[in-house]
Design a protein around this motif. Structure first.
Motif, short mmCIF file in Angstrom:
data_model
loop_
_atom_site.label_atom_id
_atom_site.label_comp_id
_atom_site.label_asym_id
_atom_site.label_seq_id
_atom_site.Cartn_x
_atom_site.Cartn_y
_atom_site.Cartn_z
N GLU A 62 0.86 -1.17 0.00
CA GLU A 62 0.00 0.00 0.00
C GLU A 62 0.91 1.22 0.00
N PHE A 63 0.46 2.26 -0.73
CA PHE A 63 1.25 3.48 -0.79
C PHE A 63 0.35 4.67 -0.50
N GLY A 64 0.77 5.51 0.45
CA GLY A 64 -0.01 6.67 0.85
C GLY A 64 -0.08 7.74 -0.23
N VAL A 65 -1.31 8.19 -0.50
CA VAL A 65 -1.60 9.19 -1.53
C VAL A 65 -2.50 10.26 -0.90
N ALA A 66 -2.38 11.49 -1.31
CA ALA A 66 -3.19 12.59 -0.75
C ALA A 66 -4.57 12.62 -1.40
N TYR A 67 -5.45 11.70 -0.97
CA TYR A 67 -6.83 11.66 -1.46
C TYR A 67 -7.77 12.48 -0.60
N ASP A 68 -7.29 13.11 0.45
CA ASP A 68 -8.13 13.87 1.39
C ASP A 68 -9.12 12.97 2.11
N GLY A 69 -8.74 11.70 2.30
CA GLY A 69 -9.56 10.81 3.12
C GLY A 69 -9.52 11.30 4.56
N GLY A 70 -10.60 11.08 5.28
CA GLY A 70 -10.70 11.60 6.64
C GLY A 70 -9.71 10.99 7.62
N VAL A 71 -9.34 9.74 7.40
CA VAL A 71 -8.43 9.05 8.32
C VAL A 71 -7.42 8.27 7.51
N GLY A 72 -6.44 7.75 8.19
CA GLY A 72 -5.55 6.84 7.49
C GLY A 72 -4.13 7.32 7.35
N TYR A 73 -3.63 7.20 6.16
CA TYR A 73 -2.21 7.31 5.90
C TYR A 73 -1.85 8.64 5.27
N GLN A 74 -0.56 8.95 5.33
CA GLN A 74 -0.01 10.17 4.75
C GLN A 74 0.64 9.85 3.41
N ALA A 75 0.72 10.85 2.55
CA ALA A 75 1.43 10.68 1.29
C ALA A 75 2.86 10.23 1.58
N GLY A 76 3.33 9.23 0.88
CA GLY A 76 4.68 8.72 1.07
C GLY A 76 4.79 7.56 2.04
N ASP A 77 3.67 7.19 2.69
CA ASP A 77 3.69 5.99 3.54
C ASP A 77 3.78 4.75 2.66
N CYS A 78 4.57 3.81 3.07
CA CYS A 78 4.81 2.57 2.33
C CYS A 78 4.57 1.40 3.28
N GLN A 79 3.62 0.53 2.92
CA GLN A 79 3.29 -0.57 3.81
C GLN A 79 3.24 -1.88 3.02
N PRO A 80 4.34 -2.66 3.05
CA PRO A 80 4.35 -3.96 2.39
C PRO A 80 3.26 -4.88 2.97
#
Length: 105
Positions: A62-80
């Motif tokens: 999973e890779f963090g993208v700036a979708y303006d989701g209310g919760v979750g991850y930041q742009a640049g987060d990398c989660q194998p």
């Protein structure tokens, strides 16, 4: 650069062909539930591909993208991930895209 020398065997010179790095299929707004291996921050997609490729149990990331989701991850987060099953996981709300190794598609 396609071949590497096996330095573990000092008696024999053994050369082997390097495997090409795996390719990945990108799924925008997708994610995986409950199969996180480890989280890395501040990465690029290419760096995350290298991280996943180096892990024997990683089949996707999973890779963090700036979708303006209310919760979750930041742009640049990398989660194998140890699974590529994206059923019922809304990556848009979590700010995630999914990249799956092509051997797993």
């Amino acid at each position: 650069d396609d071949y590497a020398y096996n330095t573990a065997d000092t008696l024999h010179q053994i050369w082997f062909k390097k495997s090409p790095p795996p390719s990945y299929t990108h799924y925008a707004g997708a994610c995986v539930h409950g199969n996180n291996i480890e989280k890395f921050t501040g990465k690029t997609v290419e760096q995350c591909k290298e991280i996943c490729s180096a892990m024997s149990n990683c089949v996707a990331f999973e890779f963090g993208v700036a979708y303006d989701g209310g919760v979750g991850y930041q742009a640049g987060d990398c989660q194998p991930q140890s699974s590529a099953n994206s059923a019922d996981c809304d990556g848009f709300s979590l700010n995630l895209d999914l990249y799956v190794k092509d051997s797993e598609v």
